[in-house]
Design an enzyme around this catalytic site. Structure first.
Site, short mmCIF file in Angstrom:
data_model
loop_
_atom_site.label_atom_id
_atom_site.label_comp_id
_atom_site.label_asym_id
_atom_site.label_seq_id
_atom_site.Cartn_x
_atom_site.Cartn_y
_atom_site.Cartn_z
N ASN A 62 1.89 -16.62 -1.56
CA ASN A 62 0.57 -16.22 -2.06
C ASN A 62 -0.44 -17.35 -1.88
OD1 ASN A 62 1.54 -13.77 -2.96
ND2 ASN A 62 1.56 -14.31 -5.13
N ARG A 389 -0.23 0.21 6.81
CA ARG A 389 0.85 -0.74 7.13
C ARG A 389 2.12 0.06 7.09
NH1 ARG A 389 -0.61 -6.29 3.75
NH2 ARG A 389 -2.42 -6.70 5.00
N ARG A 419 -4.47 -7.14 7.44
CA ARG A 419 -4.43 -8.59 7.66
C ARG A 419 -3.02 -9.13 7.85
NH1 ARG A 419 -6.89 -10.97 3.17
NH2 ARG A 419 -8.89 -11.05 4.15
N HIS A 449 -8.21 2.64 4.47
CA HIS A 449 -7.22 2.14 3.51
C HIS A 449 -6.63 3.29 2.70
CE1 HIS A 449 -6.05 -0.36 -0.15
NE2 HIS A 449 -5.43 -0.96 0.84
N TYR A 482 7.49 -1.63 -4.45
CA TYR A 482 6.14 -1.46 -4.98
C TYR A 482 6.11 -0.29 -5.94
CZ TYR A 482 3.91 -4.57 -1.54
OH TYR A 482 3.51 -5.66 -0.79
N ARG A 578 -3.31 -6.17 -12.12
CA ARG A 578 -2.21 -7.02 -11.67
C ARG A 578 -2.72 -8.40 -11.26
NH1 ARG A 578 -0.21 -7.98 -6.46
NH2 ARG A 578 -1.49 -6.30 -5.66
N HIS A 605 1.23 -1.50 -8.09
CA HIS A 605 0.32 -1.28 -6.97
C HIS A 605 -0.54 -0.03 -7.14
CE1 HIS A 605 -0.50 -0.63 -2.51
NE2 HIS A 605 -0.83 -1.89 -2.69
#
Length: 703
Positions: A62, A389, A419, A449, A482, A578, A605
């Site tokens: 991270n 993704r 990304r 997205h 997730y 989160r 998520h």
């Protein structure tokens, strides 16, 4: 779209009460606090030891991304003079100083946690992470053979002298700075050896004894510099600006012209230099000079550097040192109790909508099965799908290829620019095109997205549409780690909305309003703000009113202002976040705002938005976070939940997450988070994820 405005110079709308200064917390400080929560899980002795190692690796990974993107962006703004104050009132220079100070403290804590807790505790469990001098002669001999055969051939020692300029140091690579002396002339020379990134980070010297690869290289430097005396070697690591897309902040639009040249080169300027504490001042001086970093960007740490290598240790097959195994079950509305045959998902959806909660509900027997059944069904005429993704070997990609090859119309909307995943995405997009899928690469200037699937099926004389709207990516691997929500539905309104939205994404449709969706960048922010404002009216009329959000990030100033106005009017506002949260809770300007954060074995998520609505609760969920980039520069979709049982289930989820009896972190008005893991008697509080796992286990046990 508001993106023309400078995000950092946000001006609140001047309607209604004047909102006080100081209602925004700094987003970078808030992000560092989020990563500190990850570190607290690694530091917590109640977390299983291999999971603690995993949280150390997550923290490191991270922080790498934070430096590569956020710190690099700040430095770029300062360098190019686009230095407006942030919403929290700080200048970019002040924010940068704050980041340097805070990240230095956190990195020191991270290293200490590894040295003092994790490595010794792993050793107690028979997993030894050791350095070269701790190895037996036999182990050293075995690793010397390994070095000769597998490591030496891929190493490239690079000399630095007038004939050899300082080599380019790629971002995130581990390097050895080596000082050698020519015994004939007596001259000292500097050389750099890059640790090959494709080699395993921790090598097994003998069963359950692991040594860092750089130790093996360092122990055999004479092999690389024959005839020279090796005087010293030191590890170092550089983090660079690698944010390939100019996004995140509207201020950066001003920079695009200035930045084109820089962005075209993969090699951004360094933003952090990590070195071993024991580094020779002469070598450090040379690195600082050649890499052009400031003293504030140098982070001396006890070795080993680069602890993302702990991901491999955390994945060792020692189940007793991890969270108890949990296997997702098939959702009860999709489970065929009577027969062993695969359930007919379309038949189930003709009866009712199915609300999925991953990873508690299996992804493979729901969303994946839905697409696989559609691909193999001769009555299905078309499948339309967004992919943000996913993995190249994904069964989702395979199902879409099968569908196209059997003559169905398949439209796949691919977002190439997720990304750091660009390469992977381009690869499977080509695969889809070759199979005959229509592949569309999003809208210019907007990232796709939203998480959507639409299946069109011939049923008798009519066409019926089946839809999936989710909060998570169509990625079977992450679906196990997730926490996400999804709605499978045969509702004609959602089907019509998805048809319109896909037409907008693949063609020239200008539709802005939908039946059961809120869509960014046009209707989503305004739709949420209108609903927040409606709660004020309900509250003033004495009707039930509340605002409850569950999000990954809460940064958008307009949404925060709407929440502050509602709180000032007396509406209770609950935010379960989160990551970053820029809203200041429980101060005199917002005593009705409570903020909680939950981190655990699954990454929270899902995004849920719930309103009291005068006693008729309204609940939405979808892909959007409360950030500029999500609301202004991405196609996002939220779906309204209409089934009363689903609304009740999501309301219960939000209430449980916010309850004082649930383990969580609480955000204070000073911007500091405090962990609440035990009750007044010192008993551990229940974790919401454990409660959900337990509920699924109980459900399976009952016939």
């Amino acid at each position: 779209i508001r993106s023309g405005r400078d995000a950092d110079a946000y001006e609140p709308d001047r309607d209604g009460d004047e909102l006080p200064q100081g209602r925004f917390l700094d987003r970078e400080r808030s992000w560092l606090a989020f990563n500190e929560r990850v570190l607290e899980l690694a530091e917590d002795p109640a977390t299983p030891i291999l999971e603690r190692a995993n949280f150390l690796a997550i923290f490191a990974s991270n922080l790498d991304e934070f430096f590569m993107v956020r710190v690099a962006g700040l430095k770029r703004r300062i360098a190019t003079g686009v230095a407006t104050r942030s919403a929290s009132g700080l200048q970019p220079r002040e924010v940068l100083d704050l980041i340097w100070t805070r990240s230095r403290e956190l990195m020191a804590r991270h290293a200490a946690c590894y040295q003092q807790d994790i490595a010794p505790d792993l050793s107690d469990e028979g997993i030894q992470l050791i350095r070269w001098p701790d190895l037996t002669e036999k182990e050293q001999a075995r690793l010397f053979t390994f070095f000769r055969q597998r490591v030496f051939p891929v190493l490239t020692p690079l000399a630095v002298d007038p004939a050899h300029p300082f080599p380019y140091i790629s971002g995130l690579s581990l390097n050895l700075a080596v000082v050698v002396r020519n015994p004939v002339s007596g001259h000292r020379h500097f050389a750099r050896v890059k640790v090959p990134p494709l080699l395993t980070r921790f090598l097994e010297a003998s069963p359950q004894r692991y040594v860092p690869i750089e130790d093996i290289i360092a122990a055999h430097l004479e092999e690389l510099f024959p005839g020279m005396e090796v005087l010293a070697h030191h590890m170092f690591r550089v983090t660079r600006n690698e944010d390939l897309e100019v996004e995140e902040d509207d201020a950066e639009n001003l920079l695009q012209a200035l930045e084109k040249e820089l962005m075209r080169r993969r090699f951004g300027p360094p933003v952090r230099l990590e070195v071993e504490e024991s580094i020779d001042p002469y070598v450090l001086d040379l690195l600082v000079r050649e890499l052009k970093v400031s003293d504030a960007e140098v982070y001396p740490l006890p070795g080993p550097l680069e602890l993302t290598g702990l991901f491999a240790i955390a994945s060792l097959d020692r189940p007793e040192l991890k969270f108890p195994k949990f296997i997702a079950g098939t959702h009860r509305d999709l489970a065929e109790v009577e027969s062993a045959s695969a359930p007919d998902i379309f038949a189930a959806l003709r009866e009712r909508d199915v609300l999925l909660h991953h990873p508690y509900d299996s992804f493979s027997t729901s969303v994946q099965a839905f697409l696989e059944q559609a691909a193999g069904d001769p009555d299905v005429l078309a499948i339309k799908q967004t992919l943000y993704r996913t993995s190249g070997d994904s069964p989702i990609v395979d199902a879409l290829i099968d569908a196209a090859e059997s003559g169905k119309q398949v439209l796949v909307l691919v977002e190439i620019k997720a990304r750091f995943d660009e390469q992977a995405n381009i690869k499977w997009a080509r695969k889809l095109e070759e199979a005959g899928c229509h592949v569309v690469y999003g809208l210019v200037g907007l990232k796709t997205h939203c998480k959507l699937s639409l299946v069109v099926r011939q049923e008798g004389d009519t066409l019926r549409r089946y839809s999936h709207v989710g909060t998570g990516n169509y990625h079977p691997k992450t679906a196990r780690l997730y926490e996400d929500l999804g709605l499978l539905t045969g509702d004609p309104q959602v089907g019509a909305d998805l048809s319109d939205l896909f037409n907008r994404l693949s063609g020239y449709s200008r539709r802005e309003t939908y039946r059961r969706l809120l869509v960014a960048p046009k209707s989503l922010r305004d739709g949420l703000i209108a609903r927040i404002n409606k709660e004020i009216a309900h509250h003033r009329a004495g009707r039930p009113a509340y605002v409850r959000f569950k999000v990954n990030s809460m940064v958008d100033e307009a949404i925060i202002d709407a929440c502050c106005r509602a709180a000032q009017a007396g509406v209770p506002v609950d935010i379960w976040v989160r990551g970053i949260c820029a809203i200041r809770p429980a101060s005199r300007l917002s005593e009705n705002i409570r903020v909680r954060s939950i981190l655990g074995r699954f990454l929270e998520h899902s995004r849920v938005f719930s309103f009291g609505n005068g006693g008729e609760p309204e609940v939405w969920f979808g892909s959007a976070d409360m950030m500029h980039r999500n609301l202004d520069r991405r196609i996002e979709a939220l779906v309204r939940v209409t089934d009363p049982a689903h609304r009740a289930a999501l309301s219960r989820l939000l209430e449980t997450g916010m309850a004082d009896t649930t383990a969580s972190w609480h955000l204070g008005p000073d911007g500091n988070w405090t962990r609440h893991a035990t009750d007044a008697d010192g008993q551990p509080l229940r974790h919401v994820q454990e409660m959900l796992i337990e509920a699924r286990r109980r459900r399976r046990a009952t016939p």
